[in-house]
Design an enzyme around this catalytic site. Structure first.
Site, PDB file in Angstrom:
ATOM      1  N   SER A 297      29.888  44.670  40.035  1.00  0.00           N
ATOM      2  CA  SER A 297      28.840  44.602  41.060  1.00  0.00           C
ATOM      3  C   SER A 297      28.737  45.913  41.836  1.00  0.00           C
ATOM      4  CB  SER A 297      29.089  43.433  42.008  1.00  0.00           C
ATOM      5  OG  SER A 297      30.413  43.450  42.484  1.00  0.00           O
TER       6      SER A 297
ATOM      7  N   HIS B 209      32.575  37.647  36.444  1.00  0.00           N
ATOM      8  CA  HIS B 209      32.817  38.462  37.650  1.00  0.00           C
ATOM      9  C   HIS B 209      32.952  37.497  38.836  1.00  0.00           C
ATOM     10  CE1 HIS B 209      32.981  41.865  40.214  1.00  0.00           C
ATOM     11  NE2 HIS B 209      31.706  42.208  40.277  1.00  0.00           N
TER      12      HIS B 209
ATOM     13  N   ARG C 186      46.058  39.884  46.761  1.00  0.00           N
ATOM     14  CA  ARG C 186      45.101  39.030  47.483  1.00  0.00           C
ATOM     15  C   ARG C 186      45.397  37.562  47.218  1.00  0.00           C
ATOM     16  NH1 ARG C 186      39.716  41.513  45.056  1.00  0.00           N
ATOM     17  NH2 ARG C 186      41.028  41.196  43.222  1.00  0.00           N
TER      18      ARG C 186
ATOM     19  N   HIS D 122      43.386  39.930  34.891  1.00  0.00           N
ATOM     20  CA  HIS D 122      42.431  40.818  35.575  1.00  0.00           C
ATOM     21  C   HIS D 122      42.206  42.053  34.713  1.00  0.00           C
ATOM     22  CE1 HIS D 122      40.751  43.524  38.656  1.00  0.00           C
ATOM     23  NE2 HIS D 122      40.376  42.414  39.258  1.00  0.00           N
TER      24      HIS D 122
ATOM     25  N   ASP E 191      40.944  34.812  42.609  1.00  0.00           N
ATOM     26  CA  ASP E 191      40.241  33.527  42.532  1.00  0.00           C
ATOM     27  C   ASP E 191      41.172  32.339  42.334  1.00  0.00           C
ATOM     28  OD1 ASP E 191      37.799  34.934  42.590  1.00  0.00           O
ATOM     29  OD2 ASP E 191      37.901  35.248  40.424  1.00  0.00           O
TER      30      ASP E 191
END
Ligand code: MLT
Length: 389
Positions: free
Chosen positions: A197, A227, A277, A268, A323
């Site tokens: 993005s 994504h 994260r 990833h 995620d």
């Protein structure tokens, strides 16, 4: 002074059609992603920044230094001043088809913001978009999910605090929601220069389309399930696991892999260790929803899915990514509909992309800006021919 002749990457034919994986394309001043140490904003490890004021994290990406108290107060005042959204934007959102995905609505919302208020300056529009997006995203939530009329903005509350009051999530605990969304916002702001993005947003801007159009393109990229939309799929996947029992979870993972399924939330493109994260969010979950069954499942996955994935030497990264647990925390504090998770990701990521667009357009190459993106494709299967002899 860096050596301008330094060879950074040798392009071989085998690298073609691999999505520019690993190709250095430019430089990035906002953030970096180390395969083992993960994300850093302007040199600070993301875990150190997770509890920062969201506005301070945005300031860091824009101005490359943490603000002192006066700078932070001035920056917050600046965002408040810029926060008014033209009513045409909200009224037009009300007319959109409800079956559209929230990301389609977000792209429409960005275009509407552009149509009603662009200045044409990447710096001005970047700040305006950061200040105005919370109202647009909250309106998308309320209108599309039928929670009721959009709630008036109170920007003096703070970027995320105002967002939470505008969301007005039925039955949610606003303190927990605010706590989570502040961290969520900071964690998702930026991820180096080359994620899809961000790359798309900067590419669109390199043709000198305005910030809103560029971010619209960026959000179309974020919408893809490989994504940003992975966070939605990840929660749906965890719901499918349907158990907190470690052995049953492991069996589920093995069965999924055996039938060609994906283990959502693990692996990833760049990282080769657990995403910091994710670690921040597991720790936050212990505080805000320790007994939530899905959170327990997510924690078991952290152990058992990694164990199973590690058995396959072809898996480059068997560890959880950002995620893996974000949706679990969101549903635990009242945001149960996973369709909206990518919009929350976008609300944050637009800030980092806007900051990178400002750098590429106005700062790099002594202010000349990065040239229009124009990479080379090698012709394939196109022997020279003539229509007429
Ligand atoms: C992320 O936040 O992990 C990304 O945007 C995906 C990537 O870095 O490619």
């Amino acid at each position: 002074m860096s050596d301008q002749n330094e060879v950074l990457f040798e392009i071989k034919r085998e690298h073609l059609n691999t999505g520019l994986r690993g190709f250095p394309v430019g430089t990035c001043r906002t953030s970096s992603v180390d395969p083992l140490e993960g994300l850093h904003y302007v040199g600070y490890p993301i875990a150190d920044l997770a509890d920062l004021d969201p506005e301070a994290a945005a300031y860091l990406l824009l101005y490359k230094a943490l603000p002192d108290a006066d700078q932070l107060a001035a920056f917050k005042a600046e965002l408040i001043k810029r926060s008014a959204v033209n009513p045409v934007v909200i009224n037009t959102l009300k007319a959109l088809p409800k079956e559209g995905h929230p990301m389609e609505w977000l792209i429409a919302g960005l275009n509407l913001l552009g149509m009603t208020s662009k200045t044409g300056s990447f710096e001005e529009d970047g700040l305006n978009v950061i200040a105005r997006m919370p109202e647009v995203v909250a309106a998308i939530y309320r209108i599309r999910s039928g929670w009721g009329e959009p709630i008036a903005s109170k920007p003096e509350l703070g970027l995320i605090e105002n967002f939470v009051q505008m969301l007005g999530v039925p039955g949610a605990d606003p303190d927990k929601l605010t706590r989570l969304l502040r961290v969520f916002y900071v964690l998702h702001l930026d991820h180096g220069g080359g994620n899809l993005s961000t790359f798309v947003g900067k590419s669109v801007a390199s043709g000198l389309a305005d910030t809103y159009a560029s971010l619209g393109g960026a959000m179309a990229a974020l919408y893809g399930p490989r994504h940003g939309r992975a966070n939605q799929d990840c929660l749906d996947f965890l719901r499918k696991v349907g158990t907190t029992d470690p052995d049953a979870v492991e069996t589920f993972v093995r069965n999924e892999l055996a039938t060609g399924g994906l283990i959502f939330g693990f692996g990833h493109a760049v990282l080769r260790a657990e995403d910091p994260r994710a670690a921040v969010q597991y720790a936050l979950g212990e505080q805000i929803c320790p007994n939530d069954p899905l959170f327990i499942t997510a924690k078991v996955m952290r152990e058992r899915a990694v164990k199973v994935l590690k058995e396959n030497p072809k898996v480059a990264n068997p560890y959880p990514n950002v995620d893996a647990v974000s949706g679990t925390l969101l549903q635990a504090v009242g945001l149960e509909d996973s369709d909206y998770y990518t919009v929350l990701f976008g609300l944050s990521r637009c800030t980092g992309i806007a900051a990178q667009i400002i750098d590429e357009r106005l700062k790099f190459r002594d202010g000349k800006g990065v040239a229009i993106y124009r990479c080379k494709y090698i012709a394939e299967g196109q022997p020279r021919r003539r229509l007429k002899a």
